[in-house]
Design a protein around this motif. Sequence first.
Motif, mmCIF file in Angstrom:
data_model
loop_
_atom_site.group_PDB
_atom_site.id
_atom_site.type_symbol
_atom_site.label_atom_id
_atom_site.label_comp_id
_atom_site.label_asym_id
_atom_site.label_seq_id
_atom_site.Cartn_x
_atom_site.Cartn_y
_atom_site.Cartn_z
ATOM 1 N N ILE A 128 0.842 -1.205 0.000
ATOM 2 C CA ILE A 128 0.000 0.000 0.000
ATOM 3 C C ILE A 128 0.875 1.252 0.000
ATOM 4 C CG2 ILE A 128 -1.666 1.327 1.366
ATOM 5 C CD1 ILE A 128 -2.705 -1.500 2.356
ATOM 6 N N ILE A 129 1.913 1.265 0.849
ATOM 7 C CA ILE A 129 2.821 2.420 0.934
ATOM 8 C C ILE A 129 3.465 2.670 -0.431
ATOM 9 C CG2 ILE A 129 5.020 3.233 1.915
ATOM 10 C CD1 ILE A 129 4.108 1.733 4.541
ATOM 11 N N ASP A 130 3.932 1.598 -1.092
ATOM 12 C CA ASP A 130 4.569 1.748 -2.407
ATOM 13 C C ASP A 130 3.602 2.334 -3.434
ATOM 14 O OD1 ASP A 130 6.864 0.717 -1.319
ATOM 15 O OD2 ASP A 130 6.612 -1.299 -2.155
ATOM 16 N N TYR A 135 2.048 6.303 -7.071
ATOM 17 C CA TYR A 135 0.918 6.683 -7.934
ATOM 18 C C TYR A 135 0.072 7.833 -7.391
ATOM 19 C CZ TYR A 135 2.022 2.354 -10.328
ATOM 20 O OH TYR A 135 2.677 1.368 -11.000
ATOM 21 N N VAL A 136 -0.055 7.890 -6.072
ATOM 22 C CA VAL A 136 -0.995 8.862 -5.507
ATOM 23 C C VAL A 136 -0.300 10.150 -5.063
ATOM 24 C CG1 VAL A 136 -2.780 9.244 -3.768
ATOM 25 C CG2 VAL A 136 -2.500 6.968 -4.781
ATOM 26 N N ARG A 137 0.792 10.007 -4.315
ATOM 27 C CA ARG A 137 1.430 11.184 -3.729
ATOM 28 C C ARG A 137 1.860 12.233 -4.767
ATOM 29 N NH1 ARG A 137 6.513 12.439 -2.009
ATOM 30 N NH2 ARG A 137 7.294 10.357 -2.370
ATOM 31 N N PRO A 138 2.469 11.821 -5.908
ATOM 32 C CA PRO A 138 2.865 12.851 -6.887
ATOM 33 C C PRO A 138 1.685 13.704 -7.362
ATOM 34 C CG PRO A 138 3.930 10.761 -7.391
ATOM 35 C CD PRO A 138 2.928 10.486 -6.302
ATOM 36 N N ILE A 147 -0.398 12.944 0.985
ATOM 37 C CA ILE A 147 -1.104 11.817 1.586
ATOM 38 C C ILE A 147 -0.056 10.925 2.215
ATOM 39 C CG2 ILE A 147 -1.078 10.532 -0.611
ATOM 40 C CD1 ILE A 147 -3.790 9.299 0.321
ATOM 41 N N THR A 148 -0.287 10.510 3.446
ATOM 42 C CA THR A 148 0.649 9.603 4.098
ATOM 43 C C THR A 148 -0.112 8.402 4.647
ATOM 44 O OG1 THR A 148 0.476 10.790 6.199
ATOM 45 C CG2 THR A 148 2.287 11.424 4.745
ATOM 46 N N PHE A 149 0.546 7.269 4.612
ATOM 47 C CA PHE A 149 -0.028 6.033 5.129
ATOM 48 C C PHE A 149 0.034 6.067 6.653
ATOM 49 C CE2 PHE A 149 0.827 1.760 6.801
ATOM 50 C CZ PHE A 149 -0.256 1.049 6.310
ATOM 51 N N LYS A 150 -1.063 5.704 7.303
ATOM 52 C CA LYS A 150 -1.062 5.655 8.762
ATOM 53 C C LYS A 150 -1.097 4.219 9.257
ATOM 54 C CE LYS A 150 -2.682 7.573 12.966
ATOM 55 N NZ LYS A 150 -3.818 7.701 13.805
ATOM 56 N N SER A 151 -2.068 3.430 8.767
ATOM 57 C CA SER A 151 -2.150 2.041 9.234
ATOM 58 C C SER A 151 -2.978 1.189 8.289
ATOM 59 C CB SER A 151 -2.778 2.006 10.636
ATOM 60 O OG SER A 151 -4.112 2.480 10.582
ATOM 61 N N TYR A 152 -2.801 -0.135 8.444
ATOM 62 C CA TYR A 152 -3.628 -1.101 7.727
ATOM 63 C C TYR A 152 -4.002 -2.195 8.718
ATOM 64 C CZ TYR A 152 -5.016 -5.112 4.985
ATOM 65 O OH TYR A 152 -5.716 -6.184 4.508
ATOM 66 N N LYS A 184 -7.957 -1.088 -3.988
ATOM 67 C CA LYS A 184 -8.747 -2.334 -4.041
ATOM 68 C C LYS A 184 -8.364 -3.162 -5.270
ATOM 69 C CE LYS A 184 -13.114 -1.126 -1.741
ATOM 70 N NZ LYS A 184 -14.479 -0.671 -2.013
ATOM 71 N N ARG A 185 -8.100 -2.462 -6.379
ATOM 72 C CA ARG A 185 -7.742 -3.158 -7.617
ATOM 73 C C ARG A 185 -6.351 -3.802 -7.501
ATOM 74 N NH1 ARG A 185 -8.381 0.960 -10.808
ATOM 75 N NH2 ARG A 185 -6.224 1.307 -11.400
ATOM 76 N N MET A 186 -5.403 -3.078 -6.904
ATOM 77 C CA MET A 186 -4.018 -3.541 -6.848
ATOM 78 C C MET A 186 -3.726 -4.426 -5.632
ATOM 79 S SD MET A 186 -2.824 -1.989 -9.552
ATOM 80 C CE MET A 186 -1.086 -1.619 -9.595
ATOM 81 N N VAL A 187 -4.487 -4.223 -4.559
ATOM 82 C CA VAL A 187 -4.276 -5.007 -3.331
ATOM 83 C C VAL A 187 -5.641 -5.566 -2.906
ATOM 84 C CG1 VAL A 187 -3.315 -4.992 -0.987
ATOM 85 C CG2 VAL A 187 -2.462 -3.338 -2.671
#
Length: 200
Positions: A128-130, A135-138, A147-152, A184-187
Amino acid sequence: MSAISIYAEASPNPESMKFVLNSTLLPDGVSVDYPTIEAAANSPIAQELFGFDYVGRVFIAQNFVTVTKNQPELGWTSIIPELRQFIKSYVEAGGTLFTVDPAAEQKAAQAASAGDPTQQDGFTSQKIIDLLDNYVRPAVEQDGGNITFKSYHDGIVTVNLQGSCSGCPSATVTLKSGIENLLKRMVPEVKEVVAEGILV
């Protein structure tokens, strides 16, 4: 110090403006979000920006500063020149940006929020972080935010939205229709994406 050039760029959030410099403020991938002057204790430049009574939030990334105003009735045309001149002069004069290294702070915060995930959760979290980083952060940075990842945990991804994203009317739509669909599509393990930091 070479001359600093700076220009203002609108963001999808009508209350936020991105000021882009030809100078590096932070390493790539590191950013800081100050929702209040108290949160900006380690950033003299952010504290100075909060000195303008219409500044409600300050976000700093690699080569830009996003300012969110707290007075919707105040038009940007009247305040952009003042903010642009202040940031330009401050950086040109070699003013202190941070008294504590934001990269070290970010690492410590991520370590603290990671908790003790299972091996499978850890593997999924890294995927998810990758995806978020590549893809998202740029795209989010283009809009003056981050956007930063917090938890899963148990299929739920929690992210933090910062900068112009925090008060943006379209942030929830982007989160659900864009980011959630991508993850959801990638993971396949991902069931839902929720965000902290959205002010509605």
